[in-house]
Design a protein around this motif. Structure first.
Motif, PDB file in Angstrom:
ATOM      1  N   PHE A   1     -32.192   0.187 -31.812  1.00 18.16           N
ATOM      2  CA  PHE A   1     -31.989   1.504 -32.048  1.00 18.16           C
ATOM      3  C   PHE A   1     -31.311   2.110 -30.700  1.00 18.16           C
ATOM      4  CE2 PHE A   1     -35.763   0.039 -34.319  1.00 18.16           C
ATOM      5  CZ  PHE A   1     -35.860   1.108 -35.475  1.00 18.16           C
ATOM      6  N   GLN A   2     -30.764   3.208 -31.139  1.00 20.79           N
ATOM      7  CA  GLN A   2     -30.179   3.667 -29.935  1.00 20.79           C
ATOM      8  C   GLN A   2     -29.752   5.233 -30.122  1.00 20.79           C
ATOM      9  OE1 GLN A   2     -26.238   1.796 -29.290  1.00 20.79           O
ATOM     10  NE2 GLN A   2     -25.504   3.008 -27.270  1.00 20.79           N
TER      11      GLN A   2
ATOM     12  N   SER B   1     -27.387   8.418 -30.241  1.00 21.13           N
ATOM     13  CA  SER B   1     -26.084   8.730 -30.345  1.00 21.13           C
ATOM     14  C   SER B   1     -25.766  10.170 -30.551  1.00 21.13           C
ATOM     15  CB  SER B   1     -25.275   7.964 -31.635  1.00 21.13           C
ATOM     16  OG  SER B   1     -24.161   8.336 -31.766  1.00 21.13           O
TER      17      SER B   1
ATOM     18  N   SER C   1     -22.344  13.684 -30.929  1.00 19.52           N
ATOM     19  CA  SER C   1     -21.008  14.010 -31.309  1.00 19.52           C
ATOM     20  C   SER C   1     -21.037  15.051 -30.570  1.00 19.52           C
ATOM     21  CB  SER C   1     -20.653  13.951 -32.490  1.00 19.52           C
ATOM     22  OG  SER C   1     -21.780  13.989 -33.687  1.00 19.52           O
TER      23      SER C   1
ATOM     24  N   ARG D   1     -28.257  11.865 -32.987  1.00 22.05           N
ATOM     25  CA  ARG D   1     -29.032  11.279 -33.881  1.00 22.05           C
ATOM     26  C   ARG D   1     -29.453  10.014 -33.519  1.00 22.05           C
ATOM     27  NH1 ARG D   1     -23.953  11.884 -35.353  1.00 22.05           N
ATOM     28  NH2 ARG D   1     -22.707  10.262 -34.873  1.00 22.05           N
ATOM     29  N   VAL D   2     -30.380   9.247 -34.090  1.00 21.69           N
ATOM     30  CA  VAL D   2     -30.673   7.960 -33.728  1.00 21.69           C
ATOM     31  C   VAL D   2     -30.160   6.886 -34.652  1.00 21.69           C
ATOM     32  CG1 VAL D   2     -32.677   6.111 -33.743  1.00 21.69           C
ATOM     33  CG2 VAL D   2     -33.204   8.681 -33.008  1.00 21.69           C
ATOM     34  N   LEU D   3     -29.427   5.939 -34.230  1.00 20.68           N
ATOM     35  CA  LEU D   3     -28.667   5.024 -34.835  1.00 20.68           C
ATOM     36  C   LEU D   3     -29.473   3.840 -35.091  1.00 20.68           C
ATOM     37  CD1 LEU D   3     -25.077   4.720 -33.390  1.00 20.68           C
ATOM     38  CD2 LEU D   3     -25.571   6.151 -35.108  1.00 20.68           C
ATOM     39  N   PHE D   4     -29.539   3.011 -36.096  1.00 18.52           N
ATOM     40  CA  PHE D   4     -30.190   1.906 -36.509  1.00 18.52           C
ATOM     41  C   PHE D   4     -29.112   0.974 -36.620  1.00 18.52           C
ATOM     42  CE2 PHE D   4     -32.098  -1.094 -39.218  1.00 18.52           C
ATOM     43  CZ  PHE D   4     -32.876  -1.866 -38.343  1.00 18.52           C
ATOM     44  N   ARG D   5     -29.016  -0.245 -35.977  1.00 21.41           N
ATOM     45  CA  ARG D   5     -28.145  -1.483 -36.334  1.00 21.41           C
ATOM     46  C   ARG D   5     -29.000  -2.770 -36.971  1.00 21.41           C
ATOM     47  NH1 ARG D   5     -25.637   1.039 -31.715  1.00 21.41           N
ATOM     48  NH2 ARG D   5     -23.758   2.084 -32.167  1.00 21.41           N
TER      49      ARG D   5
END
Length: 131
Positions: free
Chosen positions: A81-82, A84, A86, A105-109
């Protein structure tokens, strides 16, 4: 176990004048709550449900705290989770500031092992499918 599918009718949000189309979509089979995860985890190890709940609750707090500090949270074989953002663009660096941020937003990879789950998924059809 197989993942149920359904047919949904959608409009193109970028151009609402276009005709609607039909798409195949996944169908939710429910949800799992925090408490249910704690109960399941307690049944799979030697600690009590309350202990599992406390650990999961602490984990939730620690993930939020780490993200708010700008850290990437690696969650074992699940993924990472990270945070991000814009921002608006500008011709010079001096024109940019905190107010330039337009979206957070929270990115999930997903981890590659979690992605591999996708290749083993089986599907079932809901009524309305021809093929």
């Amino acid at each position: 176990m197989s993942l149920p599918l359904k047919i949904v009718k959608k409009r193109d949000p970028r151009d609402v004048t276009k005709p609607t189309k039909f798409y195949v979509s996944t169908k939710s089979t429910g949800e799992v709550t925090f408490e249910e995860l704690a109960l399941q985890s307690a049944g799979q190890c030697t600690v009590k449900e309350a202990d599992c709940y406390a650990v999961i609750k602490a984990l939730e707090h620690n993930v939020k705290d780490a993200l708010s500090q700008g850290k990437i949270v690696r969650f074992g074989t699940i993924g990472s989770f990270q945070i991000s953002i814009s921002s608006h663009g500008a011709a010079t660096k001096e024109e940019l500031g905190i107010k330039s941020v337009k979206q957070k937003r929270v990115l999930f990879r997903p981890d590659k092992r979690l992605k591999n789950l996708l290749s083993s998924l089986k599907f079932t059809k809901e009524e309305g499918f021809n093929k």
